[in-house]
Design a protein around this motif. Structure first.
Motif, PDB file in Angstrom:
ATOM      1  N   GLY A  57       0.796  -1.218   0.000  1.00  0.00           N
ATOM      2  CA  GLY A  57       0.000   0.000   0.000  1.00  0.00           C
ATOM      3  C   GLY A  57       0.828   1.267   0.000  1.00  0.00           C
ATOM      4  N   ALA A  58       2.029   1.198   0.527  1.00  0.00           N
ATOM      5  CA  ALA A  58       2.884   2.385   0.562  1.00  0.00           C
ATOM      6  C   ALA A  58       3.395   2.750  -0.829  1.00  0.00           C
ATOM      7  CB  ALA A  58       4.052   2.154   1.507  1.00  0.00           C
ATOM      8  N   TYR A  59       3.485   1.779  -1.740  1.00  0.00           N
ATOM      9  CA  TYR A  59       3.977   2.075  -3.083  1.00  0.00           C
ATOM     10  C   TYR A  59       2.988   2.939  -3.861  1.00  0.00           C
ATOM     11  CZ  TYR A  59       6.467   1.591  -7.432  1.00  0.00           C
ATOM     12  OH  TYR A  59       7.161   1.866  -8.580  1.00  0.00           O
ATOM     13  N   PHE A  60       1.686   2.805  -3.568  1.00  0.00           N
ATOM     14  CA  PHE A  60       0.689   3.651  -4.214  1.00  0.00           C
ATOM     15  C   PHE A  60       0.991   5.122  -3.973  1.00  0.00           C
ATOM     16  CE2 PHE A  60      -2.191  -0.099  -3.620  1.00  0.00           C
ATOM     17  CZ  PHE A  60      -2.435  -0.323  -4.961  1.00  0.00           C
ATOM     18  N   ARG A  61       1.387   5.451  -2.741  1.00  0.00           N
ATOM     19  CA  ARG A  61       1.600   6.840  -2.345  1.00  0.00           C
ATOM     20  C   ARG A  61       3.045   7.297  -2.502  1.00  0.00           C
ATOM     21  NH1 ARG A  61      -1.445   4.196   1.143  1.00  0.00           N
ATOM     22  NH2 ARG A  61       0.241   3.887   2.622  1.00  0.00           N
ATOM     23  N   SER A  62       3.932   6.408  -2.902  1.00  0.00           N
ATOM     24  CA  SER A  62       5.335   6.794  -3.037  1.00  0.00           C
ATOM     25  C   SER A  62       5.533   7.638  -4.296  1.00  0.00           C
ATOM     26  CB  SER A  62       6.223   5.551  -3.093  1.00  0.00           C
ATOM     27  OG  SER A  62       6.048   4.879  -4.319  1.00  0.00           O
ATOM     28  N   CYS A  63       6.654   8.306  -4.332  1.00  0.00           N
ATOM     29  CA  CYS A  63       6.973   9.158  -5.480  1.00  0.00           C
ATOM     30  C   CYS A  63       7.134   8.317  -6.748  1.00  0.00           C
ATOM     31  CB  CYS A  63       8.246   9.952  -5.184  1.00  0.00           C
ATOM     32  SG  CYS A  63       8.663  11.142  -6.450  1.00  0.00           S
ATOM     33  N   ALA A  64       7.784   7.164  -6.629  1.00  0.00           N
ATOM     34  CA  ALA A  64       7.975   6.301  -7.792  1.00  0.00           C
ATOM     35  C   ALA A  64       6.646   5.752  -8.299  1.00  0.00           C
ATOM     36  CB  ALA A  64       8.922   5.153  -7.436  1.00  0.00           C
ATOM     37  N   GLY A  65       5.755   5.411  -7.389  1.00  0.00           N
ATOM     38  CA  GLY A  65       4.449   4.898  -7.788  1.00  0.00           C
ATOM     39  C   GLY A  65       3.610   5.952  -8.487  1.00  0.00           C
ATOM     40  N   MET A  66       3.597   7.162  -7.937  1.00  0.00           N
ATOM     41  CA  MET A  66       2.825   8.237  -8.566  1.00  0.00           C
ATOM     42  C   MET A  66       3.445   8.649  -9.896  1.00  0.00           C
ATOM     43  SD  MET A  66       1.470  10.605  -5.445  1.00  0.00           S
ATOM     44  CE  MET A  66       3.009  10.761  -4.543  1.00  0.00           C
ATOM     45  N   LEU A  67       4.760   8.561 -10.010  1.00  0.00           N
ATOM     46  CA  LEU A  67       5.429   8.881 -11.263  1.00  0.00           C
ATOM     47  C   LEU A  67       5.047   7.880 -12.348  1.00  0.00           C
ATOM     48  CD1 LEU A  67       7.448  10.873 -12.488  1.00  0.00           C
ATOM     49  CD2 LEU A  67       9.269   9.352 -11.764  1.00  0.00           C
ATOM     50  N   LYS A  68       4.968   6.605 -11.986  1.00  0.00           N
ATOM     51  CA  LYS A  68       4.546   5.585 -12.951  1.00  0.00           C
ATOM     52  C   LYS A  68       3.096   5.802 -13.393  1.00  0.00           C
ATOM     53  CE  LYS A  68       7.498   1.613 -11.882  1.00  0.00           C
ATOM     54  NZ  LYS A  68       8.609   2.425 -11.464  1.00  0.00           N
ATOM     55  N   VAL A  69       2.225   6.174 -12.470  1.00  0.00           N
ATOM     56  CA  VAL A  69       0.832   6.447 -12.826  1.00  0.00           C
ATOM     57  C   VAL A  69       0.750   7.650 -13.758  1.00  0.00           C
ATOM     58  CG1 VAL A  69      -1.400   7.179 -11.893  1.00  0.00           C
ATOM     59  CG2 VAL A  69      -0.133   5.360 -10.770  1.00  0.00           C
ATOM     60  N   ALA A  70       1.510   8.693 -13.486  1.00  0.00           N
ATOM     61  CA  ALA A  70       1.526   9.871 -14.355  1.00  0.00           C
ATOM     62  C   ALA A  70       2.049   9.523 -15.749  1.00  0.00           C
ATOM     63  CB  ALA A  70       2.374  10.975 -13.727  1.00  0.00           C
ATOM     64  N   GLN A  71       3.054   8.664 -15.820  1.00  0.00           N
ATOM     65  CA  GLN A  71       3.569   8.226 -17.117  1.00  0.00           C
ATOM     66  C   GLN A  71       2.509   7.449 -17.889  1.00  0.00           C
ATOM     67  OE1 GLN A  71       6.866   5.869 -15.896  1.00  0.00           O
ATOM     68  NE2 GLN A  71       8.197   7.616 -15.517  1.00  0.00           N
ATOM     69  N   MET A  72       1.831   6.533 -17.204  1.00  0.00           N
ATOM     70  CA  MET A  72       0.812   5.738 -17.880  1.00  0.00           C
ATOM     71  C   MET A  72      -0.337   6.614 -18.371  1.00  0.00           C
ATOM     72  SD  MET A  72       0.660   2.132 -15.808  1.00  0.00           S
ATOM     73  CE  MET A  72       0.588   2.771 -14.141  1.00  0.00           C
ATOM     74  N   ILE A  73      -0.739   7.592 -17.579  1.00  0.00           N
ATOM     75  CA  ILE A  73      -1.833   8.481 -17.995  1.00  0.00           C
ATOM     76  C   ILE A  73      -1.422   9.324 -19.194  1.00  0.00           C
ATOM     77  CG2 ILE A  73      -3.180  10.504 -17.289  1.00  0.00           C
ATOM     78  CD1 ILE A  73      -3.331   9.214 -14.491  1.00  0.00           C
ATOM     79  N   SER A  74      -0.221   9.888 -19.167  1.00  0.00           N
ATOM     80  CA  SER A  74       0.213  10.723 -20.292  1.00  0.00           C
ATOM     81  C   SER A  74       0.396   9.901 -21.561  1.00  0.00           C
ATOM     82  CB  SER A  74       1.486  11.488 -19.943  1.00  0.00           C
ATOM     83  OG  SER A  74       2.545  10.606 -19.695  1.00  0.00           O
ATOM     84  N   LEU A  75       0.888   8.668 -21.438  1.00  0.00           N
ATOM     85  CA  LEU A  75       1.017   7.806 -22.615  1.00  0.00           C
ATOM     86  C   LEU A  75      -0.352   7.430 -23.171  1.00  0.00           C
ATOM     87  CD1 LEU A  75       3.928   5.478 -21.500  1.00  0.00           C
ATOM     88  CD2 LEU A  75       3.970   7.082 -23.406  1.00  0.00           C
ATOM     89  N   LEU A  76      -1.301   7.144 -22.291  1.00  0.00           N
ATOM     90  CA  LEU A  76      -2.635   6.776 -22.739  1.00  0.00           C
ATOM     91  C   LEU A  76      -3.347   7.943 -23.409  1.00  0.00           C
ATOM     92  CD1 LEU A  76      -4.633   4.421 -22.776  1.00  0.00           C
ATOM     93  CD2 LEU A  76      -5.539   5.272 -20.614  1.00  0.00           C
ATOM     94  N   VAL A  77      -3.214   9.144 -22.845  1.00  0.00           N
ATOM     95  CA  VAL A  77      -3.834  10.323 -23.454  1.00  0.00           C
ATOM     96  C   VAL A  77      -3.186  10.618 -24.809  1.00  0.00           C
ATOM     97  CG1 VAL A  77      -4.143  12.825 -23.210  1.00  0.00           C
ATOM     98  CG2 VAL A  77      -4.621  11.315 -21.290  1.00  0.00           C
ATOM     99  N   GLY A  78      -1.864  10.488 -24.900  1.00  0.00           N
ATOM    100  CA  GLY A  78      -1.185  10.685 -26.181  1.00  0.00           C
ATOM    101  C   GLY A  78      -1.633   9.678 -27.221  1.00  0.00           C
ATOM    102  N   PHE A  79      -1.767   8.426 -26.823  1.00  0.00           N
ATOM    103  CA  PHE A  79      -2.232   7.382 -27.739  1.00  0.00           C
ATOM    104  C   PHE A  79      -3.647   7.655 -28.218  1.00  0.00           C
ATOM    105  CE2 PHE A  79      -4.550   3.417 -28.412  1.00  0.00           C
ATOM    106  CZ  PHE A  79      -3.786   2.836 -29.404  1.00  0.00           C
ATOM    107  N   ILE A  80      -4.542   8.000 -27.296  1.00  0.00           N
ATOM    108  CA  ILE A  80      -5.943   8.230 -27.660  1.00  0.00           C
ATOM    109  C   ILE A  80      -6.087   9.449 -28.563  1.00  0.00           C
ATOM    110  CG2 ILE A  80      -8.190   8.915 -26.709  1.00  0.00           C
ATOM    111  CD1 ILE A  80      -7.581   7.050 -24.337  1.00  0.00           C
ATOM    112  N   SER A  81      -5.340  10.505 -28.270  1.00  0.00           N
ATOM    113  CA  SER A  81      -5.467  11.710 -29.102  1.00  0.00           C
ATOM    114  C   SER A  81      -4.926  11.485 -30.511  1.00  0.00           C
ATOM    115  CB  SER A  81      -4.782  12.900 -28.439  1.00  0.00           C
ATOM    116  OG  SER A  81      -3.420  12.645 -28.247  1.00  0.00           O
ATOM    117  N   VAL A  82      -3.884  10.695 -30.666  1.00  0.00           N
ATOM    118  CA  VAL A  82      -3.383  10.385 -32.006  1.00  0.00           C
ATOM    119  C   VAL A  82      -4.323   9.407 -32.710  1.00  0.00           C
ATOM    120  CG1 VAL A  82      -1.523   9.160 -33.216  1.00  0.00           C
ATOM    121  CG2 VAL A  82      -0.978  10.935 -31.593  1.00  0.00           C
TER     122      VAL A  82
END
Length: 174
Positions: free
Chosen positions: A39-64
């Motif tokens: 549960g601590a990985y969800f709130r860690s900096c590395a975990g949130m960074l991975k979520v931000a990467q996945m969201i930006s990649l998904l938005v980029g994919f959908i918009s293209v």
């Protein structure tokens, strides 16, 4: 976000004979190992960074994907790179969430993640540059390239944190 050396608790002290471990040490050790998810990985900096990467990649994919294409090969390459990168980031996210790295010790997970980010970031940067150069001011394609560049910056941050964990920590612990 400290990735320093971890202390492993054992029931045996180095100064005396081997006896049964105390009940408190056994219960705290069993409690942390018995949990299915970290549960601590969800709130860690590395975990949130991975979520931000996945969201930006998904938005980029959908918009293209939802834009009219001007160059098929450039945007199909962008889509392949973003989806492959997204799947690999999700794979490493699951590895950390479910603590699979503790079970599969034959793999150097920090090194594997570092190499993934290094190769994936270079491919993503190339794909974003190609997508931006072939966008011809179409808003969906420009947005896809922009989110590709954002994901590239976030991946560079992950490269730096993976490098600090895999290389700097190991060299200082010797």
């Amino acid at each position: 976000m400290s990735h320093g050396a971890r202390v492993i608790r054992t029931g045996v002290s180095s100064g005396g004979p081997a006896g049964p471990p105390s009940a408190t040490a056994a219960s705290s050790s069993a409690g942390s190992d018995a949990e299915l998810m970290d549960g601590a990985y969800f709130r860690s900096c590395a975990g949130m960074l991975k979520v931000a990467q996945m969201i930006s990649l998904l938005v980029g994919f959908i918009s293209v994907n939802n834009s009219p294409w001007t160059d098929y090969s450039a945007y199909s390459y962008f889509q392949i790179v973003t989806m492959c990168d997204l799947v690999m980031i999700l794979f490493f996210y699951i590895i950390h969430i479910f603590r699979i790295y503790r079970k599969l010790t034959c793999v150097s997970w920090p090194l594997a993640e570092f190499l993934h980010y290094l190769i994936g970031t270079i491919l993503l940067l190339i794909a974003s540059i190609v997508a931006a150069s072939k966008s011809y001011n179409l808003t969906g394609l420009v947005a896809g390239a922009t989110f590709g560049f954002l994901a590239t910056i976030l991946c560079v941050l992950s490269i730096w944190s993976s490098y600090k964990v895999s290389c700097i920590t190991q060299s200082t612990s010797k």
